[in-house]
Design a protein around this motif. Structure first.
Motif, PDB file in Angstrom:
ATOM      1  N   GLU A  97      54.771  23.039 -15.176  1.00  0.00           N
ATOM      2  CA  GLU A  97      55.367  21.970 -14.364  1.00  0.00           C
ATOM      3  C   GLU A  97      54.487  21.629 -13.156  1.00  0.00           C
ATOM      4  O   GLU A  97      54.861  20.812 -12.324  1.00  0.00           O
ATOM      5  N   ARG A 223      64.871  18.738  -7.066  1.00  0.00           N
ATOM      6  CA  ARG A 223      64.348  17.996  -8.225  1.00  0.00           C
ATOM      7  C   ARG A 223      65.174  18.260  -9.486  1.00  0.00           C
ATOM      8  O   ARG A 223      65.182  17.453 -10.402  1.00  0.00           O
ATOM      9  N   LYS A 224      65.895  19.398  -9.501  1.00  0.00           N
ATOM     10  CA  LYS A 224      66.673  19.716 -10.702  1.00  0.00           C
ATOM     11  C   LYS A 224      67.867  18.796 -10.875  1.00  0.00           C
ATOM     12  O   LYS A 224      68.492  18.758 -11.925  1.00  0.00           O
ATOM     13  N   GLU A 227      66.054  13.842 -13.319  1.00  0.00           N
ATOM     14  CA  GLU A 227      64.957  14.057 -14.269  1.00  0.00           C
ATOM     15  C   GLU A 227      63.575  13.690 -13.727  1.00  0.00           C
ATOM     16  O   GLU A 227      62.742  14.547 -13.517  1.00  0.00           O
ATOM     17  N   LEU A 228      63.334  12.409 -13.534  1.00  0.00           N
ATOM     18  CA  LEU A 228      61.977  11.951 -13.204  1.00  0.00           C
ATOM     19  C   LEU A 228      61.691  12.069 -11.713  1.00  0.00           C
ATOM     20  O   LEU A 228      61.547  11.071 -10.997  1.00  0.00           O
ATOM     21  N   GLY A 251      56.698  18.737 -11.322  1.00  0.00           N
ATOM     22  CA  GLY A 251      57.519  17.727 -11.983  1.00  0.00           C
ATOM     23  C   GLY A 251      57.846  18.171 -13.397  1.00  0.00           C
ATOM     24  O   GLY A 251      57.427  19.260 -13.823  1.00  0.00           O
ATOM     25  N   PRO A 252      58.546  17.324 -14.140  1.00  0.00           N
ATOM     26  CA  PRO A 252      58.865  17.678 -15.522  1.00  0.00           C
ATOM     27  C   PRO A 252      57.579  17.955 -16.316  1.00  0.00           C
ATOM     28  O   PRO A 252      56.593  17.239 -16.157  1.00  0.00           O
ATOM     29  N   ASP A 254      56.563  17.426 -19.291  1.00  0.00           N
ATOM     30  CA  ASP A 254      55.955  16.366 -20.118  1.00  0.00           C
ATOM     31  C   ASP A 254      55.260  15.316 -19.260  1.00  0.00           C
ATOM     32  O   ASP A 254      54.213  14.787 -19.621  1.00  0.00           O
TER      33      ASP A 254
END
Ligand SMILES: Cc1ncc(COP(=O)(O)O)c(C=O)c1O
Length: 378
Positions: A97, A223-224, A227-228, A251-252, A254
């Motif tokens: 992440e 941030r949890k 999502e973005l 960050g996430p 992906d």
């Protein structure tokens, strides 16, 4: 031989860019002052750097790493990401992440490069850190800013309302540079709830470690809830490593993986990686830096008040001074003659303001004395 005019070749958006104005280097001012150089030499309170210097542990790590600079650095910043994940294990930060950049500046630029194309838009509060706009302009991406409330306070309701179908990234510097204001946890939560799900919210926490406000939100935790959402941090401020260039983002996984595709293969130098790992392990240096700033901020705000010099209350390691009716440029130039480098902020649409970094106690006194002389206050 006729030559095509270079401004006919330039990619869209580039011609409109006003270059970022970095703080003047000490050596340049020393050269310019020549024989008029004040006895105490030149001090720089212009770029929100750590006046204590780097952590001794980081310096030692750099010395060791220097012996191997014939090798490319670790392109995957493995050790640093592992050290960061361990340091922030309480927030469940996983290595995949984390993105590491050549300063957090590179990461915010990567966000724009990776996610914005023609027709997209970047949104941010008005008069905030200049690099969000620079990155958008450099990619030919539309940039829109949203007015603030009184006294430069963030208006995150307005920011949320402004986000539309074209908005790809919203940048929020928290605390802000150059104003020093911050958004509290309720305001940030409100923004997170109201932004469309398709918008990347990038919260730039370059000054995270200086904040004293109790209702300041930590984005590694928050941030949890959305999502973005990306949190940006840096080793340039409290860690004292601005010259090595190292920043990071969480960050996430992906989303981070896409930044990884776009960045240069060896974007973070071996020395920066080694220094950052060591600096992370030097909590004492961070604590000393925090205390120095807190005490310096206390002295500066008291002394400015006593002199009747207005300023914006700040959660960072700097203060935005209001020198009206004088212009910031004029006062900047006069301070320079006294060997004190600060930052005019006219390019932010603040012609009567100056940004000054909190320095060592001696530097703060030099600045106060110079301000008193230049502004004619006691
Ligand atoms: C709000 C903000 N974000 C990012 C940066 C850039 O930091 P870095 O040195 O990590 O690129 C700065 C530096 O002044 C800043 O003020």
């Amino acid at each position: 031989m006729s030559r095509v005019r270079i401004d006919e070749l330039i990619a869209p958006g580039i011609a409109a860019i006003r270059p970022y104005e970095p703080g003047k280097p000490i050596e340049e001012v020393e050269r310019e002052l020549g024989p008029a150089l004040p006895a105490g030499g030149v001090i720089k309170l212009a770029s929100n750097e750590n006046p204590l210097g780097p952590s001794p542990k980081a310096m030692e790590a750099v010395r060791i790493a220097l012996a191997e600079v014939n090798r490319y650095p670790d392109g995957g910043t493995f050790s640093l990401r592992r050290a960061l994940a361990a340091s922030y294990a309480a927030h469940n930060v996983r290595e995949e992440e984390i993105a590491v950049g050549n300063g957090s500046n590179e990461i915010l630029d990567l966000l724009v490069r990776t996610f914005c194309g023609p027709g997209d838009e970047v949104l941010a509060p008005a008069q905030t850190f200049a690099c969000y706009k620079l990155s958008a302009q450099a990619r030919g991406v539309a940039y829109r800013d949203v007015p603030r409330g009184p006294d430069y306070a963030y208006d995150l309701d307005a920011l949320a309302r402004a986000a539309g179908s074209r908005t790809k990234i919203v940048f929020l510097a928290n605390p802000d540079n150059p104003t020093g204001v911050y958004a509290n946890v309720d305001a940030v939560r409100g923004l997170m709830r109201r932004l469309p799900d398709s918008v990347i919210l990038a919260v730039d926490e370059a000054y995270f470690d200086y904040v004293t406000a109790e209702d300041y939100p930590d984005m590694l935790a928050l941030r949890k809830e959305r999502e973005l959402t990306v949190a940006l941090r840096t080793f340039s401020k409290i860690y004292g490593l601005a010259g090595l260039r190292c920043g990071w983002a969480v960050g996430p996984a992906d989303l981070i993986a896409y930044l990884d595709r776009v960045r240069n293969p060896f974007n973070v130098s071996a020395l920066a990686q080694a220094a950052a790992v060591a600096a992370l392990g030097d909590g004492e240096h961070v604590e000393r830096s925090r205390t120095l700033n807190r005490e310096g901020m206390g002295v500066m705000t008291m002394e400015l008040q006593r002199r009747g010099i207005r300023f914006v209350p700040s959660q960072g390691n700097f203060l935005l001074l209001d020198v009206a009716p004088r212009t910031g440029i004029e006062v900047f130039a006069a301070l320079l003659q006294r060997g004190v480098i600060v930052r005019p902020v006219s390019s932010y649409g603040m012609p009567h303001h100056l940004r000054v970094t909190i320095g060592t106690p001696e530097e703060n006194q030099r600045l106060l004395a110079a301000l008193s002389a230049v502004l004619g206050v006691k």
